[in-house]
Design a protein around this motif. Sequence first.
Motif, PDB file in Angstrom:
ATOM      1  N   LEU A  21       0.728  -0.707   0.071  1.00 17.54           N
ATOM      2  CA  LEU A  21       0.035   0.150   0.384  1.00 17.54           C
ATOM      3  C   LEU A  21       0.727   0.979   0.264  1.00 17.54           C
ATOM      4  N   LEU A  22       1.804   1.222   0.615  1.00 18.46           N
ATOM      5  CA  LEU A  22       2.785   2.659   0.615  1.00 18.46           C
ATOM      6  C   LEU A  22       3.582   2.418  -0.287  1.00 18.46           C
ATOM      7  N   ALA A  23       4.552   1.458  -1.175  1.00 16.46           N
ATOM      8  CA  ALA A  23       5.067   1.435  -1.949  1.00 16.46           C
ATOM      9  C   ALA A  23       4.563   2.174  -3.211  1.00 16.46           C
ATOM     10  N   SER A  24       3.208   1.422  -3.208  1.00 18.36           N
ATOM     11  CA  SER A  24       2.405   2.362  -4.702  1.00 18.36           C
ATOM     12  C   SER A  24       1.880   3.543  -4.343  1.00 18.36           C
ATOM     13  N   HIS A  25       0.861   3.865  -2.615  1.00 20.58           N
ATOM     14  CA  HIS A  25       0.811   5.575  -2.655  1.00 20.58           C
ATOM     15  C   HIS A  25       2.031   6.409  -3.310  1.00 20.58           C
ATOM     16  N   ARG A  26       3.432   6.452  -2.797  1.00 18.20           N
ATOM     17  CA  ARG A  26       4.383   6.311  -2.711  1.00 18.20           C
ATOM     18  C   ARG A  26       4.843   7.080  -4.654  1.00 18.20           C
ATOM     19  N   ALA A  27       4.580   5.576  -5.352  1.00 16.69           N
ATOM     20  CA  ALA A  27       4.735   5.549  -6.915  1.00 16.69           C
ATOM     21  C   ALA A  27       3.922   6.612  -7.411  1.00 16.69           C
ATOM     22  N   ARG A  28       2.510   6.581  -6.855  1.00 17.94           N
ATOM     23  CA  ARG A  28       1.868   7.856  -7.430  1.00 17.94           C
ATOM     24  C   ARG A  28       2.032   9.142  -7.387  1.00 17.94           C
ATOM     25  N   GLN A  29       2.917   8.722  -6.145  1.00 17.83           N
ATOM     26  CA  GLN A  29       3.181  10.915  -6.162  1.00 17.83           C
ATOM     27  C   GLN A  29       3.572  10.917  -6.050  1.00 17.83           C
ATOM     28  N   ILE A  30       5.247   9.982  -6.688  1.00 21.95           N
ATOM     29  CA  ILE A  30       6.115  10.142  -8.066  1.00 21.95           C
ATOM     30  C   ILE A  30       5.698  10.541  -9.188  1.00 21.95           C
ATOM     31  N   GLN A  32       3.264  12.078 -10.348  1.00 24.11           N
ATOM     32  CA  GLN A  32       2.226  13.091  -9.684  1.00 24.11           C
ATOM     33  C   GLN A  32       3.555  14.251 -10.068  1.00 24.11           C
ATOM     34  N   GLY A  33       4.453  13.644  -9.308  1.00 20.95           N
ATOM     35  CA  GLY A  33       5.568  14.719 -10.360  1.00 20.95           C
ATOM     36  C   GLY A  33       6.119  15.128  -8.548  1.00 20.95           C
ATOM     37  N   GLN A  34       6.494  14.825  -8.002  1.00 16.44           N
ATOM     38  CA  GLN A  34       6.634  15.035  -6.851  1.00 16.44           C
ATOM     39  C   GLN A  34       8.515  14.298  -6.587  1.00 16.44           C
ATOM     40  N   PRO A  35      10.017  14.961  -5.943  1.00 14.62           N
ATOM     41  CA  PRO A  35      10.997  14.934  -5.964  1.00 14.62           C
ATOM     42  C   PRO A  35      11.128  13.303  -5.471  1.00 14.62           C
ATOM     43  N   ILE A  36      11.973  12.452  -5.393  1.00 13.68           N
ATOM     44  CA  ILE A  36      12.130  11.202  -5.739  1.00 13.68           C
ATOM     45  C   ILE A  36      13.900  11.787  -4.931  1.00 13.68           C
ATOM     46  N   ASN A  45       9.037   4.154 -11.581  1.00 12.55           N
ATOM     47  CA  ASN A  45       8.327   4.476 -10.085  1.00 12.55           C
ATOM     48  C   ASN A  45       8.312   3.493  -8.922  1.00 12.55           C
ATOM     49  N   PRO A  46       7.643   2.209  -8.816  1.00 11.71           N
ATOM     50  CA  PRO A  46       7.323   1.339  -8.114  1.00 11.71           C
ATOM     51  C   PRO A  46       8.796   0.829  -7.876  1.00 11.71           C
ATOM     52  N   VAL A  47       9.864   0.840  -8.046  1.00 13.50           N
ATOM     53  CA  VAL A  47      11.005   0.317  -7.931  1.00 13.50           C
ATOM     54  C   VAL A  47      11.790   1.016  -7.244  1.00 13.50           C
ATOM     55  N   VAL A  48      11.528   3.119  -7.615  1.00 18.59           N
ATOM     56  CA  VAL A  48      12.271   3.900  -6.454  1.00 18.59           C
ATOM     57  C   VAL A  48      11.133   4.381  -5.586  1.00 18.59           C
ATOM     58  N   ARG A  51      13.020   1.458  -3.446  1.00 23.36           N
ATOM     59  CA  ARG A  51      14.330   1.923  -2.989  1.00 23.36           C
ATOM     60  C   ARG A  51      14.421   2.943  -1.866  1.00 23.36           C
ATOM     61  N   GLU A  52      13.878   3.801  -1.785  1.00 28.95           N
ATOM     62  CA  GLU A  52      13.339   4.779  -0.895  1.00 28.95           C
ATOM     63  C   GLU A  52      12.714   4.207   0.228  1.00 28.95           C
ATOM     64  N   ILE A  53      12.177   3.453   0.642  1.00 31.18           N
ATOM     65  CA  ILE A  53      11.560   2.701   1.379  1.00 31.18           C
ATOM     66  C   ILE A  53      12.657   1.676   1.794  1.00 31.18           C
ATOM     67  N   ALA A  54      13.289   1.205   1.719  1.00 26.00           N
ATOM     68  CA  ALA A  54      14.557   0.303   2.359  1.00 26.00           C
ATOM     69  C   ALA A  54      15.351   1.329   2.380  1.00 26.00           C
ATOM     70  N   ASP A  55      16.131   2.292   1.504  1.00 21.73           N
ATOM     71  CA  ASP A  55      17.441   3.241   2.222  1.00 21.73           C
ATOM     72  C   ASP A  55      16.880   4.137   2.916  1.00 21.73           C
ATOM     73  N   GLU A  56      14.984   3.934   3.846  1.00 16.35           N
ATOM     74  CA  GLU A  56      14.798   4.909   5.159  1.00 16.35           C
ATOM     75  C   GLU A  56      15.329   6.373   4.266  1.00 16.35           C
ATOM     76  N   GLN A  57      15.150   7.023   3.361  1.00 20.40           N
ATOM     77  CA  GLN A  57      14.899   7.676   2.987  1.00 20.40           C
ATOM     78  C   GLN A  57      13.179   8.621   3.448  1.00 20.40           C
ATOM     79  N   LEU A  58      12.534   7.705   3.388  1.00 19.50           N
ATOM     80  CA  LEU A  58      10.711   8.310   3.833  1.00 19.50           C
ATOM     81  C   LEU A  58      10.880   7.257   4.817  1.00 19.50           C
ATOM     82  N   THR A  59       9.764   7.758   6.029  1.00 16.19           N
ATOM     83  CA  THR A  59       9.246   6.916   7.028  1.00 16.19           C
ATOM     84  C   THR A  59       8.130   6.201   6.412  1.00 16.19           C
TER      85      THR A  59
END
Length: 134
Positions: A21-30, A32-36, A45-48, A51-59
């Motif tokens: 759920l969270l990764a798909s939501h973040r992929a939709r945000q990406i 829509q133009g949100q910065p990665i 986008n889903p892989v990005v 990767r953001e979740i795995a690298d703990e860039q986003l909580t």
Amino acid sequence: MARVTVEDCVDKIENRFELVLLASHRARQIAQGQPITVDRDNDKNPVVALREIADEQLTPDDLKEDLIHSLQKHVEVDEPEAPPQPQPAIAEGTSGTEASAEDDGDSVTFDRMSEDDLLAGIEGLVAPEKNEDF
């Protein structure tokens, strides 16, 4: 970074369904133009998002809050409550009925109707005319 796996992300978000759920939501945000926050490396986008979740860039908590906010139709704003107004004191010489008669201008009264009256009123309503908006 090489391929991201679910095991890399499950350490951060234990529930796999929540991770999806969270990764798909973040992929939709990406989309829509949100910065990665990581290098794209020609990934979709889903892989990005993973990767953001795995690298703990986003909580996960921020992602959850943002997902919930995006799904809400009516967002309530927490406003401080007004302090309670002090009740006027009743004079010793007056009875309770006299004091309530004086306060009738400030109080709200509701009409009471029977169920039959309510149904008759509903049946008497006319449907709104159709226009271009509906």
